[in-house]
Design a protein around this motif. Structure first.
Motif, PDB file in Angstrom:
ATOM      1  N   GLU A  98       0.813  -1.215   0.000  1.00  0.00           N
ATOM      2  CA  GLU A  98       0.000   0.000   0.000  1.00  0.00           C
ATOM      3  C   GLU A  98       0.845   1.264   0.000  1.00  0.00           C
ATOM      4  N   MET A  99       2.161   1.097   0.143  1.00  0.00           N
ATOM      5  CA  MET A  99       3.025   2.275   0.291  1.00  0.00           C
ATOM      6  C   MET A  99       3.951   2.401  -0.905  1.00  0.00           C
ATOM      7  N   ARG A 125      16.430   8.411   0.295  1.00  0.00           N
ATOM      8  CA  ARG A 125      16.876   8.725  -1.065  1.00  0.00           C
ATOM      9  C   ARG A 125      18.335   8.335  -1.259  1.00  0.00           C
ATOM     10  N   ASN A 138       8.833   6.927  -6.136  1.00  0.00           N
ATOM     11  CA  ASN A 138       7.408   7.191  -5.976  1.00  0.00           C
ATOM     12  C   ASN A 138       6.508   6.131  -6.582  1.00  0.00           C
ATOM     13  N   TYR A 140       4.904   2.139  -6.727  1.00  0.00           N
ATOM     14  CA  TYR A 140       4.458   1.144  -5.754  1.00  0.00           C
ATOM     15  C   TYR A 140       5.159  -0.178  -6.045  1.00  0.00           C
TER      16      TYR A 140
ATOM     17  N   PHE B 152      -0.212   0.242  10.273  1.00  0.00           N
ATOM     18  CA  PHE B 152       0.393   0.676   9.016  1.00  0.00           C
ATOM     19  C   PHE B 152       0.516  -0.452   7.992  1.00  0.00           C
ATOM     20  N   VAL B 153       0.672  -1.680   8.476  1.00  0.00           N
ATOM     21  CA  VAL B 153       1.032  -2.757   7.549  1.00  0.00           C
ATOM     22  C   VAL B 153      -0.131  -3.714   7.287  1.00  0.00           C
ATOM     23  N   PRO B 156      -4.346  -1.412   6.389  1.00  0.00           N
ATOM     24  CA  PRO B 156      -4.653  -0.776   5.082  1.00  0.00           C
ATOM     25  C   PRO B 156      -4.913  -1.765   3.940  1.00  0.00           C
ATOM     26  N   PRO B 157      -4.045  -2.746   3.696  1.00  0.00           N
ATOM     27  CA  PRO B 157      -4.393  -3.682   2.615  1.00  0.00           C
ATOM     28  C   PRO B 157      -5.584  -4.565   2.961  1.00  0.00           C
ATOM     29  N   ALA B 231      -9.208   3.157  -2.585  1.00  0.00           N
ATOM     30  CA  ALA B 231      -8.379   2.366  -1.687  1.00  0.00           C
ATOM     31  C   ALA B 231      -7.197   1.708  -2.396  1.00  0.00           C
ATOM     32  N   PRO B 233      -3.945   2.027  -4.340  1.00  0.00           N
ATOM     33  CA  PRO B 233      -2.996   3.103  -4.621  1.00  0.00           C
ATOM     34  C   PRO B 233      -2.686   3.264  -6.108  1.00  0.00           C
ATOM     35  N   LEU B 234      -2.616   2.158  -6.843  1.00  0.00           N
ATOM     36  CA  LEU B 234      -2.263   2.266  -8.258  1.00  0.00           C
ATOM     37  C   LEU B 234      -3.381   2.894  -9.065  1.00  0.00           C
ATOM     38  N   ARG B 236      -5.780   4.722  -7.903  1.00  0.00           N
ATOM     39  CA  ARG B 236      -5.991   6.080  -7.425  1.00  0.00           C
ATOM     40  C   ARG B 236      -5.046   7.023  -8.160  1.00  0.00           C
ATOM     41  N   ARG B 237      -3.793   6.558  -8.349  1.00  0.00           N
ATOM     42  CA  ARG B 237      -2.814   7.438  -8.964  1.00  0.00           C
ATOM     43  C   ARG B 237      -3.110   7.665 -10.437  1.00  0.00           C
ATOM     44  N   THR B 248       5.762  15.158  -9.198  1.00  0.00           N
ATOM     45  CA  THR B 248       6.322  14.342  -8.122  1.00  0.00           C
ATOM     46  C   THR B 248       7.598  13.645  -8.584  1.00  0.00           C
ATOM     47  N   ASP B 249       7.640  13.235  -9.853  1.00  0.00           N
ATOM     48  CA  ASP B 249       8.858  12.595 -10.347  1.00  0.00           C
ATOM     49  C   ASP B 249      10.036  13.568 -10.286  1.00  0.00           C
ATOM     50  N   GLU B 251      10.353  16.145  -8.241  1.00  0.00           N
ATOM     51  CA  GLU B 251      10.754  16.340  -6.851  1.00  0.00           C
ATOM     52  C   GLU B 251      11.757  15.281  -6.409  1.00  0.00           C
ATOM     53  N   VAL B 252      11.470  14.017  -6.791  1.00  0.00           N
ATOM     54  CA  VAL B 252      12.334  12.916  -6.365  1.00  0.00           C
ATOM     55  C   VAL B 252      13.700  13.025  -7.014  1.00  0.00           C
TER      56      VAL B 252
END
Lengths: 249, 254
Positions: A98-99, A125, A138, A140, B152-153, B156-157, B231, B233-234, B236-237, B248-249, B251-252
């Motif tokens: 999920e992260m 990083r 970024n 998954y 956290f682990v 959520p899933p 719910a 993540p893929l 949603r993005r 965002t790319d 920024e990284v």
């Protein structure tokens, strides 16, 4: 008492582990010095994985003692202390789906070491860069190849700045063309002085990187020695038999 | 036609539909709470606690919803009388604490929420248990506390996996709310019945009731489909505009 800087980083004495009536470990004694790279080999069911899982308490040992950097595991607070010092990499990567990759690496420093997000992300990083996947930060986990996922898992463990890294068959679930990218990261780590215990079937890695090879069978350490001794001149018959089976091709 | 579909009849159907929705929402909220409690109890280390949860789940899954509703409405007055006489009056010095009976609405909410709570408990338990043990082990090996591992682990899933069955039960509950008509809750089904006794148009009126239920179901169905996307993540993005992704790319990289 805590061991001095000169003492072994990890000491297992007479460690026993049972699963029901099956004795997975039968009185195992192992010491690992600081900076040492130990490769554990042996047939499946010999207790290799159980051995390293006892070091960070993923399996609770039934007898003997496990001591990491002077802390002997008696209770859950000892265990918490040990787990902060011991990083682990698994056969199935076990990333958190999920992260994002970045969040996978920052979670533990933020929750366990109480690092700020900024600090944790800077460290993450740097580590992702070191394992060669900064550009995936970024994404998954399911968007990455197996080799990339395993490198994230290594970065995730390193983010806690462990004193020792445990590897439980880190390349066994990988496609052949991805094995080397993971082994290269591990070689790099060894070259920088990380203490490592590696369960693997990669004999080339054992030969090249290990300071010491440990051969297990039937829940016991059968033989231990330098890679030269081990591959060229093993003493025990069981070691010879195992080597003859895996080195035939 | 004007004497068949009067404003009064439309108003009655609308009021019935609103009550059906209220009943369903309130019941579902309570069912989630009961389900969560029962699921946590089923994972308890204490045998008695696990046993109680198991008993609750089996009892409510194994009896008809209609029987549960009748019990909640017709049997509780008798039981409340006994409890008042034997327990509450002696303890509180003669005061009667329980009401003589439950309102039809309260009885329906109580029965249906306990019944659906039993189903949702199993959905929650299955969701938690389906999370790969390895992810919890990886979190433990990083030093995370048991609470953080759940938070956290694992959760959520697990919640993501629970959404489709949660949606199924929500729609089933909306339809089962019509059972409340049997104890005189004037929700959509009972208001339809009553309207027919005025205009004698059963075909049209039952069709209208069916269409309203269907429309409400579809709203629920879309809502849960949307939750599934949110719910994941893929997925949603992918809904995010590309400019955001590019940012965002960058920024990284920087």
């Amino acid at each position: 008492m805590t061991a001095g800087e000169g003492g072994p980083l990890i000491r297992l004495e007479g460690v026993e582990k049972k699963f029901g009536s099956f004795r997975a470990l039968r009185g195992v004694d192992v010491e690992v010095a600081r900076g040492e790279v130990v490769v554990v080999i042996g047939p499946s069911g010999s207790g290799k994985s159980t051995l390293i899982r006892c070091i960070n308490g993923l399996e609770k040992h039934d007898g003997g003692t496990v001591t990491v950097d002077g802390t002997t595991i008696h209770n859950t607070s000892d265990l918490a202390e040990v787990r902060r010092e011991v990083g682990m990499v698994f056969q199935q990567f076990n990333l958190f789906p999920e992260m994002t990759v970045l969040r996978n690496v920052t979670l533990a420093p933020m929750r366990v070491r109480h690092a700020t997000r900024k600090m944790a992300e800077d460290i993450a990083r740097r580590l992702l860069d070191r394992v060669g996947i900064l550009e995936q930060a970024n994404k998954y986990p399911e968007e990455l190849s197996g080799g990339q996922q395993q490198r994230v898992a290594i970065a995730r463990a390193l983010a806690m700045e462990p004193k020792v890294m445990l590897f439980d068959e880190p390349t066994s679930a990988l496609d052949p063309e991805m094995i080397n990218e993971v082994l290269d990261v591990m070689k790099d780590l060894a070259a920088q002085g990380m203490t490592m215990i590696v369960v693997t079937h990669e004999m080339g890695f054992a030969r090249e990187v290990a300071d010491r090879v440990l051969f297990m069978d039937g829940g016991r350490v059968v033989e231990t020695g330098t890679p030269e001794h081990f591959f060229q001149d093993p003493t025990e018959d069981r070691t010879k038999l195992f080597l003859s089976k895996i080195l035939r091709h | 036609m004007s004497n068949v579909v009067t404003p009064a009849i439309l108003h009655a159907l609308l009021k019935g539909a609103v009550l059906s929705v209220e009943l369903s929402l309130l019941t579902y909220g309570l069912a989630l709470l009961f389900g969560l409690i029962a699921a946590l109890m089923r994972r308890s280390g204490t045998l008695v606690v696990r046993g109680l949860a198991r008993f609750y789940i089996e009892l409510f899954r194994g009896t008809p919803a209609l029987v549960q509703i009748f019990f909640a409405y017709f049997a509780t007055p008798q039981i409340f009388t006994w409890l008042n006489r034997l327990v509450f009056e002696p303890l509180s010095g003669g005061r009667v604490l329980l009401p003589p009976h439950l309102s039809p609405f309260a009885a329906a909410v109580l029965a249906l929420s306990l019944g659906y709570g039993a189903y949702l408990a199993e959905v929650i338990r299955a969701g938690i248990e389906s999370i790969h043990k390895g992810q919890a082990e990886a979190a433990a090996s990083l030093g995370l506390s048991g609470r953080d591992i759940m938070r956290f682990v694992v959760i959520p899933p697990a919640v993501r996996l629970m959404i489709p069955p949660f949606g199924n039960y929500a729609l089933a509950l909306l339809k089962d709310s019509s059972l409340a008509s049997t104890i005189s809750v004037v929700e959509l089904t009972l208001s339809t019945e009553r309207a027919i006794s005025y205009n004698y148009q059963p075909a049209m009126m039952w069709a209208a009731a069916a269409v309203i239920y269907l429309a409400l179901s579809m709203v629920g169905s879309f809502l849960f489909s949307y939750l599934e996307v949110v719910a994941d993540p893929l997925r949603r993005r992918r809904r995010r505009p590309m400019t955001r992704l590019a940012a965002t790319d960058e920024e990284v990289g920087g």
